[in-house]
Design a protein around this motif. Sequence first.
Motif, PDB file in Angstrom:
ATOM      1  N   TRP A   1      10.204  32.946  25.868  1.00  0.00           N
ATOM      2  CA  TRP A   1      11.010  34.173  25.734  1.00  0.00           C
ATOM      3  C   TRP A   1      10.153  35.389  25.976  1.00  0.00           C
ATOM      4  CZ3 TRP A   1      11.760  38.649  22.901  1.00  0.00           C
ATOM      5  CH2 TRP A   1      13.043  39.203  22.973  1.00  0.00           C
ATOM      6  N   PRO A   2      10.611  36.461  26.665  1.00  0.00           N
ATOM      7  CA  PRO A   2      11.998  36.682  27.076  1.00  0.00           C
ATOM      8  C   PRO A   2      12.329  36.319  28.519  1.00  0.00           C
ATOM      9  CG  PRO A   2      10.810  38.711  27.295  1.00  0.00           C
ATOM     10  CD  PRO A   2       9.820  37.700  26.802  1.00  0.00           C
ATOM     11  N   PHE A   3      11.376  35.779  29.249  1.00  0.00           N
ATOM     12  CA  PHE A   3      11.610  35.625  30.685  1.00  0.00           C
ATOM     13  C   PHE A   3      12.217  34.286  31.078  1.00  0.00           C
ATOM     14  CE2 PHE A   3       9.826  39.606  31.419  1.00  0.00           C
ATOM     15  CZ  PHE A   3       8.654  39.737  30.696  1.00  0.00           C
TER      16      PHE A   3
ATOM     17  N   CYS B   1      13.677  26.871  21.065  1.00  0.00           N
ATOM     18  CA  CYS B   1      13.828  28.310  21.098  1.00  0.00           C
ATOM     19  C   CYS B   1      15.259  28.559  21.550  1.00  0.00           C
ATOM     20  CB  CYS B   1      12.849  28.963  22.070  1.00  0.00           C
ATOM     21  SG  CYS B   1      13.039  30.751  22.220  1.00  0.00           S
ATOM     22  N   MET B   2      15.988  29.349  20.816  1.00  0.00           N
ATOM     23  CA  MET B   2      17.357  29.707  21.190  1.00  0.00           C
ATOM     24  C   MET B   2      17.454  31.214  21.296  1.00  0.00           C
ATOM     25  SD  MET B   2      19.787  27.075  19.159  1.00  0.00           S
ATOM     26  CE  MET B   2      19.646  25.316  19.453  1.00  0.00           C
ATOM     27  N   GLY B   3      18.121  31.665  22.313  1.00  0.00           N
ATOM     28  CA  GLY B   3      18.146  33.099  22.526  1.00  0.00           C
ATOM     29  C   GLY B   3      19.420  33.603  23.160  1.00  0.00           C
ATOM     30  N   TRP B   4      19.502  34.903  23.198  1.00  0.00           N
ATOM     31  CA  TRP B   4      20.613  35.601  23.845  1.00  0.00           C
ATOM     32  C   TRP B   4      20.051  36.474  24.967  1.00  0.00           C
ATOM     33  CZ3 TRP B   4      25.653  34.716  22.736  1.00  0.00           C
ATOM     34  CH2 TRP B   4      25.957  34.087  21.538  1.00  0.00           C
ATOM     35  N   PHE B   5      20.709  36.383  26.107  1.00  0.00           N
ATOM     36  CA  PHE B   5      20.405  37.227  27.248  1.00  0.00           C
ATOM     37  C   PHE B   5      21.642  38.038  27.584  1.00  0.00           C
ATOM     38  CE2 PHE B   5      16.365  35.491  28.711  1.00  0.00           C
ATOM     39  CZ  PHE B   5      16.310  34.302  28.022  1.00  0.00           C
ATOM     40  N   ARG B   6      21.456  39.088  28.351  1.00  0.00           N
ATOM     41  CA  ARG B   6      22.603  39.838  28.841  1.00  0.00           C
ATOM     42  C   ARG B   6      22.325  40.322  30.251  1.00  0.00           C
ATOM     43  NH1 ARG B   6      22.303  45.209  24.899  1.00  0.00           N
ATOM     44  NH2 ARG B   6      20.414  46.140  25.808  1.00  0.00           N
ATOM     45  N   GLN B   7      23.396  40.517  30.978  1.00  0.00           N
ATOM     46  CA  GLN B   7      23.279  41.051  32.326  1.00  0.00           C
ATOM     47  C   GLN B   7      24.483  41.925  32.626  1.00  0.00           C
ATOM     48  OE1 GLN B   7      22.462  38.217  35.465  1.00  0.00           O
ATOM     49  NE2 GLN B   7      21.563  39.846  36.705  1.00  0.00           N
ATOM     50  N   ALA B   8      24.196  43.156  32.990  1.00  0.00           N
ATOM     51  CA  ALA B   8      25.232  44.099  33.397  1.00  0.00           C
ATOM     52  C   ALA B   8      25.266  44.152  34.911  1.00  0.00           C
ATOM     53  CB  ALA B   8      24.941  45.476  32.816  1.00  0.00           C
TER      54      ALA B   8
ATOM     55  N   GLY C   1      24.714  45.049  38.525  1.00  0.00           N
ATOM     56  CA  GLY C   1      23.708  45.854  39.176  1.00  0.00           C
ATOM     57  C   GLY C   1      22.408  45.983  38.431  1.00  0.00           C
ATOM     58  N   LYS C   2      22.286  45.295  37.293  1.00  0.00           N
ATOM     59  CA  LYS C   2      21.062  45.378  36.495  1.00  0.00           C
ATOM     60  C   LYS C   2      20.419  44.016  36.366  1.00  0.00           C
ATOM     61  CE  LYS C   2      22.311  49.411  33.737  1.00  0.00           C
ATOM     62  NZ  LYS C   2      22.395  49.983  32.363  1.00  0.00           N
ATOM     63  N   GLU C   3      19.142  44.023  36.043  1.00  0.00           N
ATOM     64  CA  GLU C   3      18.439  42.770  35.849  1.00  0.00           C
ATOM     65  C   GLU C   3      18.836  42.127  34.513  1.00  0.00           C
ATOM     66  OE1 GLU C   3      14.308  43.639  38.358  1.00  0.00           O
ATOM     67  OE2 GLU C   3      14.239  43.165  36.222  1.00  0.00           O
ATOM     68  N   ARG C   4      18.708  40.848  34.490  1.00  0.00           N
ATOM     69  CA  ARG C   4      18.945  40.100  33.264  1.00  0.00           C
ATOM     70  C   ARG C   4      17.914  40.500  32.218  1.00  0.00           C
ATOM     71  NH1 ARG C   4      20.848  34.495  32.525  1.00  0.00           N
ATOM     72  NH2 ARG C   4      19.532  33.386  31.071  1.00  0.00           N
ATOM     73  N   GLU C   5      18.362  40.624  30.975  1.00  0.00           N
ATOM     74  CA  GLU C   5      17.489  41.088  29.903  1.00  0.00           C
ATOM     75  C   GLU C   5      17.542  40.129  28.723  1.00  0.00           C
ATOM     76  OE1 GLU C   5      16.958  45.098  27.092  1.00  0.00           O
ATOM     77  OE2 GLU C   5      18.890  44.645  27.996  1.00  0.00           O
ATOM     78  N   GLY C   6      16.396  39.763  28.222  1.00  0.00           N
ATOM     79  CA  GLY C   6      16.342  38.989  26.995  1.00  0.00           C
ATOM     80  C   GLY C   6      16.650  39.896  25.820  1.00  0.00           C
ATOM     81  N   VAL C   7      17.631  39.557  25.009  1.00  0.00           N
ATOM     82  CA  VAL C   7      18.066  40.416  23.909  1.00  0.00           C
ATOM     83  C   VAL C   7      17.408  40.012  22.600  1.00  0.00           C
ATOM     84  CG1 VAL C   7      20.062  41.174  22.562  1.00  0.00           C
ATOM     85  CG2 VAL C   7      20.274  40.859  25.037  1.00  0.00           C
ATOM     86  N   ALA C   8      17.513  38.731  22.266  1.00  0.00           N
ATOM     87  CA  ALA C   8      16.950  38.246  21.001  1.00  0.00           C
ATOM     88  C   ALA C   8      16.745  36.747  21.103  1.00  0.00           C
ATOM     89  CB  ALA C   8      17.889  38.568  19.831  1.00  0.00           C
TER      90      ALA C   8
ATOM     91  N   ALA D   1      27.738  44.345  28.818  1.00  0.00           N
ATOM     92  CA  ALA D   1      27.151  43.311  29.678  1.00  0.00           C
ATOM     93  C   ALA D   1      27.833  41.981  29.395  1.00  0.00           C
ATOM     94  CB  ALA D   1      25.648  43.180  29.420  1.00  0.00           C
ATOM     95  N   MET D   2      27.522  41.012  30.234  1.00  0.00           N
ATOM     96  CA  MET D   2      27.859  39.616  29.930  1.00  0.00           C
ATOM     97  C   MET D   2      26.698  39.064  29.118  1.00  0.00           C
ATOM     98  SD  MET D   2      30.184  37.302  30.452  1.00  0.00           S
ATOM     99  CE  MET D   2      31.015  37.515  32.028  1.00  0.00           C
ATOM    100  N   TYR D   3      27.026  38.459  27.995  1.00  0.00           N
ATOM    101  CA  TYR D   3      26.020  37.915  27.096  1.00  0.00           C
ATOM    102  C   TYR D   3      26.025  36.390  27.172  1.00  0.00           C
ATOM    103  CZ  TYR D   3      25.122  42.433  24.940  1.00  0.00           C
ATOM    104  OH  TYR D   3      24.754  43.737  24.706  1.00  0.00           O
ATOM    105  N   TYR D   4      24.841  35.826  27.313  1.00  0.00           N
ATOM    106  CA  TYR D   4      24.674  34.382  27.447  1.00  0.00           C
ATOM    107  C   TYR D   4      23.759  33.878  26.330  1.00  0.00           C
ATOM    108  CZ  TYR D   4      26.073  35.418  32.265  1.00  0.00           C
ATOM    109  OH  TYR D   4      26.729  35.851  33.384  1.00  0.00           O
ATOM    110  N   CYS D   5      24.069  32.718  25.804  1.00  0.00           N
ATOM    111  CA  CYS D   5      23.109  32.085  24.910  1.00  0.00           C
ATOM    112  C   CYS D   5      22.382  30.985  25.682  1.00  0.00           C
ATOM    113  CB  CYS D   5      23.768  31.531  23.653  1.00  0.00           C
ATOM    114  SG  CYS D   5      24.835  30.122  23.885  1.00  0.00           S
ATOM    115  N   ALA D   6      21.189  30.663  25.229  1.00  0.00           N
ATOM    116  CA  ALA D   6      20.354  29.704  25.928  1.00  0.00           C
ATOM    117  C   ALA D   6      19.503  28.944  24.931  1.00  0.00           C
ATOM    118  CB  ALA D   6      19.464  30.417  26.954  1.00  0.00           C
ATOM    119  N   ALA D   7      19.074  27.750  25.335  1.00  0.00           N
ATOM    120  CA  ALA D   7      18.247  26.917  24.464  1.00  0.00           C
ATOM    121  C   ALA D   7      17.217  26.159  25.289  1.00  0.00           C
ATOM    122  CB  ALA D   7      19.124  25.938  23.683  1.00  0.00           C
TER     123      ALA D   7
END
Length: 124
Positions: free
Chosen positions: A106-108, A33-40, A42-49, A91-97
């Motif tokens: 996903w998404p947690f 599973c490969m995905g993108w997360f973002r975090q702004a 003061g905000k919680e990390r969010e699974g984007v796709a 936000a800062m966008y991160y990829c993950a695998a």
Amino acid sequence: QVQLVESGGGSVQAGGSLRLSCAVFGYTYSNYCMGWFRQAPGKEREGVAAIDSDNIPSYADSVKGRFTISKDNAKNTLYLQMNSLKPEDTAMYYCAADWAPCRVIWPFGPFNYEGQGTQVTVSS
């Protein structure tokens, strides 16, 4: 050793587009599973796709219809095409695998492998 390297972030005006790339090195598992997360700030990390080894994508409601996740297996690269960008996409966008199926992880997460991130800034 698995390494994920993001690129493609930058500054854009609202309504604009960006394409993020994530080059994947050393990942040899056939299932993933490969995905993108973002975090702004003061905000919680969010699974984007996310996308799994069967090419089935999943999206957060906040980006459905605007973002598209894809992968090029020949180039070992994950992409995130972002259209109609909004200031709240900043936000800062991160990829993950991970080798676990997206339906499980996903998404947690947490994902076993993650990149260093690329900054996306959308101005109004």
